[in-house]
Design a protein around this motif. Structure first.
Motif, PDB file in Angstrom:
ATOM      1  N   TYR A 125       9.748   6.787  -1.006  1.00  0.00           N
ATOM      2  CA  TYR A 125      10.005   5.325  -0.482  1.00  0.00           C
ATOM      3  C   TYR A 125      11.594   4.829  -0.508  1.00  0.00           C
ATOM      4  O   TYR A 125      12.142   4.840   0.350  1.00  0.00           O
ATOM      5  CB  TYR A 125       9.429   4.309  -1.409  1.00  0.00           C
ATOM      6  CG  TYR A 125       9.599   2.963  -0.943  1.00  0.00           C
ATOM      7  CD1 TYR A 125       9.423   2.401   0.239  1.00  0.00           C
ATOM      8  CD2 TYR A 125      10.363   2.176  -1.868  1.00  0.00           C
ATOM      9  CE1 TYR A 125       9.712   1.146   0.651  1.00  0.00           C
ATOM     10  CE2 TYR A 125      10.606   0.840  -1.277  1.00  0.00           C
ATOM     11  CZ  TYR A 125      10.254   0.383  -0.085  1.00  0.00           C
ATOM     12  OH  TYR A 125      10.568  -0.851   0.209  1.00  0.00           O
ATOM     13  N   TYR A 137      12.896   0.300   6.627  1.00  0.00           N
ATOM     14  CA  TYR A 137      12.008  -0.630   5.657  1.00  0.00           C
ATOM     15  C   TYR A 137      10.803  -0.521   6.259  1.00  0.00           C
ATOM     16  O   TYR A 137       9.785  -0.433   5.618  1.00  0.00           O
ATOM     17  CB  TYR A 137      12.715  -2.016   5.715  1.00  0.00           C
ATOM     18  CG  TYR A 137      14.014  -2.296   5.274  1.00  0.00           C
ATOM     19  CD1 TYR A 137      14.505  -1.563   4.327  1.00  0.00           C
ATOM     20  CD2 TYR A 137      14.713  -3.460   5.297  1.00  0.00           C
ATOM     21  CE1 TYR A 137      15.827  -1.484   3.688  1.00  0.00           C
ATOM     22  CE2 TYR A 137      15.974  -3.569   4.853  1.00  0.00           C
ATOM     23  CZ  TYR A 137      16.603  -2.651   3.988  1.00  0.00           C
ATOM     24  OH  TYR A 137      17.737  -2.616   3.592  1.00  0.00           O
ATOM     25  N   MET A 141       7.532   1.164   4.206  1.00  0.00           N
ATOM     26  CA  MET A 141       6.402   0.386   3.743  1.00  0.00           C
ATOM     27  C   MET A 141       5.161   1.378   4.248  1.00  0.00           C
ATOM     28  O   MET A 141       4.249   1.222   3.345  1.00  0.00           O
ATOM     29  CB  MET A 141       6.463  -0.955   4.251  1.00  0.00           C
ATOM     30  CG  MET A 141       7.434  -2.140   3.587  1.00  0.00           C
ATOM     31  SD  MET A 141       7.148  -2.020   1.592  1.00  0.00           S
ATOM     32  CE  MET A 141       5.562  -2.724   1.737  1.00  0.00           C
ATOM     33  N   LEU A 145       2.707   2.316   1.200  1.00  0.00           N
ATOM     34  CA  LEU A 145       1.169   1.933   1.382  1.00  0.00           C
ATOM     35  C   LEU A 145       0.124   2.773   1.702  1.00  0.00           C
ATOM     36  O   LEU A 145      -1.027   3.054   1.137  1.00  0.00           O
ATOM     37  CB  LEU A 145       1.187   0.768   2.129  1.00  0.00           C
ATOM     38  CG  LEU A 145       2.023  -0.470   1.693  1.00  0.00           C
ATOM     39  CD1 LEU A 145       2.004  -1.614   2.691  1.00  0.00           C
ATOM     40  CD2 LEU A 145       1.588  -1.020   0.486  1.00  0.00           C
ATOM     41  N   TRP A 205       2.145   7.815   9.031  1.00  0.00           N
ATOM     42  CA  TRP A 205       3.328   7.668   8.087  1.00  0.00           C
ATOM     43  C   TRP A 205       4.358   8.805   8.459  1.00  0.00           C
ATOM     44  O   TRP A 205       5.536   8.874   8.140  1.00  0.00           O
ATOM     45  CB  TRP A 205       3.060   7.336   6.918  1.00  0.00           C
ATOM     46  CG  TRP A 205       2.609   8.621   6.046  1.00  0.00           C
ATOM     47  CD1 TRP A 205       0.962   9.052   5.849  1.00  0.00           C
ATOM     48  CD2 TRP A 205       3.121   9.585   5.443  1.00  0.00           C
ATOM     49  NE1 TRP A 205       0.927  10.113   5.318  1.00  0.00           N
ATOM     50  CE2 TRP A 205       2.372  10.731   4.776  1.00  0.00           C
ATOM     51  CE3 TRP A 205       4.641  10.102   5.269  1.00  0.00           C
ATOM     52  CZ2 TRP A 205       2.480  11.705   4.207  1.00  0.00           C
ATOM     53  CZ3 TRP A 205       4.864  10.827   4.512  1.00  0.00           C
ATOM     54  CH2 TRP A 205       3.828  11.802   4.060  1.00  0.00           C
ATOM     55  N   THR A 506      -0.466  -0.090  11.551  1.00  0.00           N
ATOM     56  CA  THR A 506       0.129  -1.292  11.351  1.00  0.00           C
ATOM     57  C   THR A 506      -0.517  -2.592  11.827  1.00  0.00           C
ATOM     58  O   THR A 506      -0.896  -3.172  10.983  1.00  0.00           O
ATOM     59  CB  THR A 506       1.533  -1.078  12.018  1.00  0.00           C
ATOM     60  OG1 THR A 506       1.322  -0.614  13.360  1.00  0.00           O
ATOM     61  CG2 THR A 506       2.197   0.358  11.189  1.00  0.00           C
TER      62      THR A 506
END
Length: 575
Positions: A125, A137, A141, A145, A205, A506
């Motif tokens: 991260y 950012y 995240m 997550l 991701w 998302t």
């Protein structure tokens, strides 16, 4: 005398450690040794806290490869990140990343594995948001997550393993295989590995993490973060049931196909390589699911070599293109950057499985062994189609990056990379050419006899040739010139967006809770609770005050009426 930079010092230290681990790994393979080292940290009365380390050929070789690749990546970063004022912080983060991976590799204990696992997630991260902007950012995240789901699964494994009396899972794998407890633990481990290795439905991701600096991508997507899940699956594979292996086979085959298809519609250079990593991770997990764990580990090592080199070449190209990652602006780079282009071609051919490069020894071996195994036809077809798609997007990349005319601005100077970048790439180039053969002799000392009919033997060659031809031809097509352009647009938007998975991960996750929160705020907080709460009490008091004010400002008859009322009340009370 010039002071030694932190990059060079880290390179020397890590490279020496890597050679040391590889030497002992080879010795452990030849002598068939396994060492358990118990380190007593605290001993109080009858209780003691002991940390166990597992040293076998697998952990030592993997550690050696992680150290060598990270040392070459840090040497590469000395030039690539030379303009960065926070280079010390960057190197410290990379070293913390390597230490977290070290904990994960040599631990047969779930507590220390969680320590390394969480360390990888948190440091990744910090590295993804290294370039501080809104896109980084958001990507950071999404990364952290998504990985938290796997962390929770490992915490549940730790809680469940209290029933066994110890967290050293390595002792229970074959002893309790088939029991209900081990079924549950295996399922949770598979869930954790799917999040860390970005399998469907947690795939979004991995391309988003491309917001990190390119040296981080070379390290993260070759030998560390994404391979942690595969390594955990290899360790736990003796306890997997038939049903769990089937689920793993189908999920990994679909991930391979989705990533290979998406890379053929992508124009971002780093995202194409990230999707190729996702496809290769699917291949490794599919190999584990059919019971070929040693082959999956073999491919994990060879893939780490040529994928790190591929990211380094991409970094050199992006550096020289003024930080532009769009492959449509590139072209003819084989003339302007011959060394980088040569390394790019070698690593891409290794990815495609070109004979006698590193990728050939593992991927071709896997395809032939799976052809001999009992695999359902759906997974078998997806495996070979995905292999063809790998060659397809590699040749498409050749077409856009190396062939044709230069498509950037007219007046632009292209130079090959700097000294330290070249040295790092040379080290990985040698390993990408020679590493596969050396590992083949090491991991498979006895020759394997593969007996296949000729049509299955030629199936790999057929799909590879067809994929290369389609990739090179389709790269020159312009879909906007045809009547089917809208249909082609729909297909490309679905395939090129990873089957809309980033939107589901998302907006799909946040839209429902945010909608419920908005409705509850509008109906409750700003609605009935206001009506019966603060605003309602205010208006009640306001109206009562208005009546009181009207009474006090009214005419004489109101006062006379009150006087009569009080007089009547007094008379009633007296009599």
């Amino acid at each position: 005398m010039m002071p030694i930079s932190i990059c060079f010092a880290s390179f020397v230290f890590l490279f020496g450690l890597g050679l040391f681990c590889c030497f002992w790994g080879v010795y452990f393979v030849l002598c068939d040794l396994v060492y358990f080292v118990d380190w007593g940290i605290v001993s109080l009365n009858s209780g003691s806290v002991v940390m166990t380390f597992l040293f076998d050929w697998m952990s030592l070789l993997f550690m050696g490869f992680v150290f060598i690749i990270s040392s070459l990546v840090i040497l590469y970063s000395d030039d690539y990140m030379s303009g960065d004022l926070n280079i010390f912080r960057f190197i410290m983060l990379v070293l913390m990343f390597v230490v977290s991976m070290l904990f994960l590799i040599i631990s047969p204990n779930m507590i220390s594995i969680l320590l390394g696992w969480d360390g990888l997630g948190l440091v990744s991260y910090c590295l993804v948001i290294y370039y501080q902007n809104v896109k980084s950012y958001g990507a950071g995240m999404l990364t952290v997550l998504s990985n938290r789901i796997g962390d929770v699964a490992l915490l549940m494994v730790i809680a469940w393993m209290i029933n066994f009396g110890s967290w050293n899972f390595i002792y229970y794998l074959e002893f309790l295989a088939g029991s209900a407890e081990m079924e549950l633990i295996s399922f949770l481990v598979v869930l954790a590995a799917m999040t860390k290795s970005a399998q469907i439905p947690f795939s979004s991701w991995l391309p988003a993490a491309m917001a990190a600096p390119t040296p981080v991508s070379a390290l993260v997507h070759s030998s560390t973060l994404v391979t942690a899940g595969v390594y955990l699956l290899i360790r736990f594979s003796p306890s997997f049931s038939c049903l769990l292996n089937t689920i793993l086979l189908l999920v990994s085959a679909l991930t391979m196909f989705m990533a290979g298809l998406g890379a053929n519609f992508e124009y971002d250079l780093k995202k194409i390589i990230a999707l190729s990593t996702l496809s290769q991770l699917g291949l490794m997990i599919m190999t584990v699911s059919v019971g070929l764990s040693s082959l999956a580990f073999f491919h994990l090592l060879t893939h780490a070599l040529f994928k790190a080199l591929l990211f380094m070449c991409a970094g050199g190209v992006i550096h020289s293109m003024g930080d532009s990652q769009d492959i449509r602006f590139m072209g003819g780079l084989s003339v302007y950057m011959p060394f980088t282009s040569s390394c790019l071609m070698v690593s891409s051919f290794a990815l495609c499985g070109m004979p006698f490069l590193a990728g050939f020894y593992s991927s071709d071996f896997i395809l032939e062994m799976i052809s001999m195994s009992y695999v359902n036809v759906f997974g078998f077809l997806l495996l070979f189609v995905s292999t063809g798609l790998t060659v397809c997007y590699s040749f498409r990349l050749f077409y856009f990056v190396l062939c044709g005319d230069f498509n950037f601005v007219s007046l632009y100077s292209m130079v090959d990379t700097n000294y330290n970048m070249v040295m790092g790439m040379i080290g990985l180039l040698v390993l990408s050419v020679l590493g596969g053969g050396a590992l083949m002799w090491l991991i498979c000392p006895t020759p394997s006899v593969i007996c296949l009919p000729y049509y299955l033997s030629f199936l790999t060659f057929f799909f590879v040739s067809l994929g290369g031809l389609i990739g090179y031809e389709m790269a020159g097509f312009n879909f906007g010139d045809y009547l089917l352009s809208m249909y082609c647009y729909r297909v490309s938007s679905f395939s090129g967006s990873m089957w809309f998975m980033p939107f589901f991960s998302t907006y799909g996750v946040s839209f429902g809770p945010l909608g419920v929160g908005y409705s509850s705020m509008r109906v409750l907080d700003s609605g009935w609770m206001e009506y019966f709460g603060g605003q309602g009490l205010y208006w009640l008091l306001f109206n009562l005050g208005s009546v009181n004010q009207w009474v006090q400002h009214s005419s004489l008859k109101v006062f006379l009426g009150f006087f009569v009322m009080w007089a009547v009340l007094l008379l009633v009370l007296i009599y």
